[in-house]
Design a protein around this motif. Sequence first.
Motif, short mmCIF file in Angstrom:
data_model
loop_
_atom_site.label_atom_id
_atom_site.label_comp_id
_atom_site.label_asym_id
_atom_site.label_seq_id
_atom_site.Cartn_x
_atom_site.Cartn_y
_atom_site.Cartn_z
N LYS A 275 0.82 -1.22 0.00
CA LYS A 275 0.00 0.00 0.00
C LYS A 275 0.85 1.26 0.00
O LYS A 275 0.50 2.24 -0.66
N HIS A 276 1.95 1.27 0.76
CA HIS A 276 2.72 2.51 0.86
C HIS A 276 3.56 2.79 -0.39
O HIS A 276 4.21 3.83 -0.48
N LEU A 277 3.54 1.87 -1.37
CA LEU A 277 4.25 2.10 -2.62
C LEU A 277 3.31 2.29 -3.81
O LEU A 277 3.75 2.24 -4.96
N ARG A 278 2.05 2.48 -3.54
CA ARG A 278 1.10 2.66 -4.63
C ARG A 278 1.15 4.10 -5.14
O ARG A 278 0.88 5.04 -4.41
N SER A 279 1.52 4.22 -6.39
CA SER A 279 1.55 5.53 -7.06
C SER A 279 1.41 5.28 -8.55
O SER A 279 1.45 4.13 -9.02
N ALA A 280 1.26 6.35 -9.31
CA ALA A 280 1.09 6.21 -10.75
C ALA A 280 2.32 5.58 -11.39
O ALA A 280 2.20 4.68 -12.24
N THR A 281 3.50 6.02 -10.98
CA THR A 281 4.73 5.46 -11.54
C THR A 281 4.85 3.98 -11.23
O THR A 281 5.16 3.16 -12.09
N ASN A 282 4.60 3.62 -9.99
CA ASN A 282 4.76 2.22 -9.58
C ASN A 282 3.70 1.31 -10.19
O ASN A 282 3.95 0.13 -10.43
N ILE A 283 2.51 1.85 -10.44
CA ILE A 283 1.47 1.06 -11.13
C ILE A 283 1.95 0.70 -12.54
O ILE A 283 1.77 -0.43 -13.01
N LEU A 284 2.57 1.64 -13.22
CA LEU A 284 3.08 1.38 -14.56
C LEU A 284 4.25 0.39 -14.53
O LEU A 284 4.35 -0.49 -15.39
N LEU A 285 5.13 0.52 -13.55
CA LEU A 285 6.22 -0.44 -13.41
C LEU A 285 5.68 -1.84 -13.11
O LEU A 285 6.21 -2.84 -13.61
N LEU A 286 4.64 -1.91 -12.31
CA LEU A 286 4.00 -3.19 -12.01
C LEU A 286 3.40 -3.80 -13.27
O LEU A 286 3.53 -5.02 -13.52
N ALA A 287 2.75 -2.98 -14.10
CA ALA A 287 2.17 -3.48 -15.34
C ALA A 287 3.25 -4.00 -16.29
O ALA A 287 3.07 -5.05 -16.93
N ILE A 288 4.37 -3.30 -16.38
CA ILE A 288 5.47 -3.75 -17.24
C ILE A 288 5.99 -5.11 -16.77
O ILE A 288 6.23 -6.02 -17.58
N ALA A 289 6.17 -5.26 -15.46
CA ALA A 289 6.63 -6.54 -14.91
C ALA A 289 5.64 -7.66 -15.23
O ALA A 289 6.03 -8.78 -15.59
N LEU A 290 4.35 -7.36 -15.11
CA LEU A 290 3.33 -8.37 -15.39
C LEU A 290 3.32 -8.76 -16.87
O LEU A 290 3.30 -9.95 -17.21
N TYR A 291 3.37 -7.77 -17.76
CA TYR A 291 3.35 -8.07 -19.20
C TYR A 291 4.61 -8.83 -19.62
O TYR A 291 4.53 -9.75 -20.45
N ASP A 292 5.76 -8.46 -19.09
CA ASP A 292 6.99 -9.18 -19.42
C ASP A 292 6.92 -10.63 -18.97
O ASP A 292 7.38 -11.54 -19.67
N THR A 293 6.33 -10.85 -17.80
CA THR A 293 6.20 -12.23 -17.29
C THR A 293 5.28 -13.05 -18.20
O THR A 293 5.61 -14.19 -18.57
N LEU A 294 4.14 -12.48 -18.59
CA LEU A 294 3.20 -13.21 -19.44
C LEU A 294 3.76 -13.43 -20.85
O LEU A 294 3.48 -14.46 -21.48
N THR A 295 4.57 -12.48 -21.31
CA THR A 295 5.20 -12.65 -22.62
C THR A 295 6.10 -13.88 -22.65
O THR A 295 6.20 -14.56 -23.68
N GLY A 296 6.72 -14.19 -21.54
CA GLY A 296 7.56 -15.37 -21.48
C GLY A 296 6.83 -16.64 -21.10
O GLY A 296 7.17 -17.73 -21.57
N LEU A 297 5.80 -16.52 -20.25
CA LEU A 297 5.13 -17.72 -19.74
C LEU A 297 4.30 -18.43 -20.80
O LEU A 297 4.28 -19.67 -20.85
#
Length: 466
Positions: A68-90
Amino acid sequence: MVISPNETSSIIEASGINSLRTNFDWYPFYPGKCPPSYYIILQGICAPLIIIISTVLNSLIAVVLLQKHLRSATNILLLAIALYDTLTGLFPFPACIYVFTFKNCNDYWPYNYGWFHRVNYEVLPFIFHTCSIWVTVVLAIQRYIYVCHSGKAKHWCTVRMALKAIACVNLLALIVAVPMFLEGSFHPITVRSLLDSTKTFEACIVRDYSKDPRFSTLYSVYSVLRALLINVGPCTILVILNAILVHRMKAAKQNRARLMRKRSHEARAQEQTSVTLMLVIVVTIFLIVEVPMALHLIITGLLQLLKSNFLSGFLNFSVQLLNFAVLLSYPINFFIYCRMSRAFRDAFTELLCPSKIQNRQDRLPSTALRLINKQYNNDDNYNHLECNNNNNTHIETRNSIIKIQPSSTVIFNHRADEAHISLTPSLNSIDIQHNGTKNSPDSTMKQHVLFRDDKITSKNKRLNNL
């Protein structure tokens, strides 16, 4: 054993399909002809290993950024990039294991496996990689707004706007990928196994419309437009924004001493510069692997339009290296965050070993006190300092013993999208008495600090950006 053209023709005719050479092809390889050895090494050995490492590291990134204490617009986008990169490989992972690791390419492919391979190995990775590309562009645009147009950041650089941008990116990726579902059709054909002549089963052949003279030009134009929209366009935008951000960081570094007079403001500016530098490095690594891929797609599309086989062997080899380079870049972001973001390191350390963070927090008041004493002992005029405010916090020095009664918080939220932990406690009322003598440096080192309610827990933190 490889089936001969005559045997192939007889099988095709028996199944009611007139011509394999003009309209149909074996999918994705000709039966009995496995890909070259470098293809097997990259896709069957190296790629699965990189996918496993990338999945683990990106999962750790997601766990950290979901706090919760790291939720921000920048971190949401970084989280989305990590998720998409993971699914691209999985999604292509099962195909890599089935086809390349275990070399199941020395026989016909079952008909039921055709669409599975097409969707999981080609279509879905393309969709998620497209999402990752454009979310990276959104991240660079957001950082540009924050650095160059800070007055508009409150409106545009919010969590809600970040989620809307991600939704738009998903829709764009799905629209661009629609022709890939229509690019070919799969058909069953009864064949005799190349490994066991007594066994017959339904194999998979595909009608590739991109090779059909009636549609080849259309799909060549689609390939070029897709390369411009998915690779060339984003890379161009990122190069421009990266150059602007680097220029602004250099200017900020040169002018910080002149513009920032107070230590807190200087620390705040330094923190934002570090965040910008971290994102610039992430984008730069992205460009290193995506720019060559964009050039490859443009050249391939143009050669298809000209119906030329020039450099076909080199292009087939280079695309495997480029795909592997893209896959290899996915785990790197984790190490960039760990190296350049103290907030990420602290949150990650707190997940693995909370006692280290607790010890650091317990030592924070002592560090803050030494900063206060250093400031006031360097000035002979500070023999008596008194500041009154609402919370009645006191520092009393008698016989080299200090007692501090701080207010209930040491965290200040300066803006909606960034927050900082103050290096000193909130001193709403300070009272220092010396009993007629001044503190020496030796006596300062012997001082004892007694805090009431001095612990900082993670529930009170609000570090919105890495």
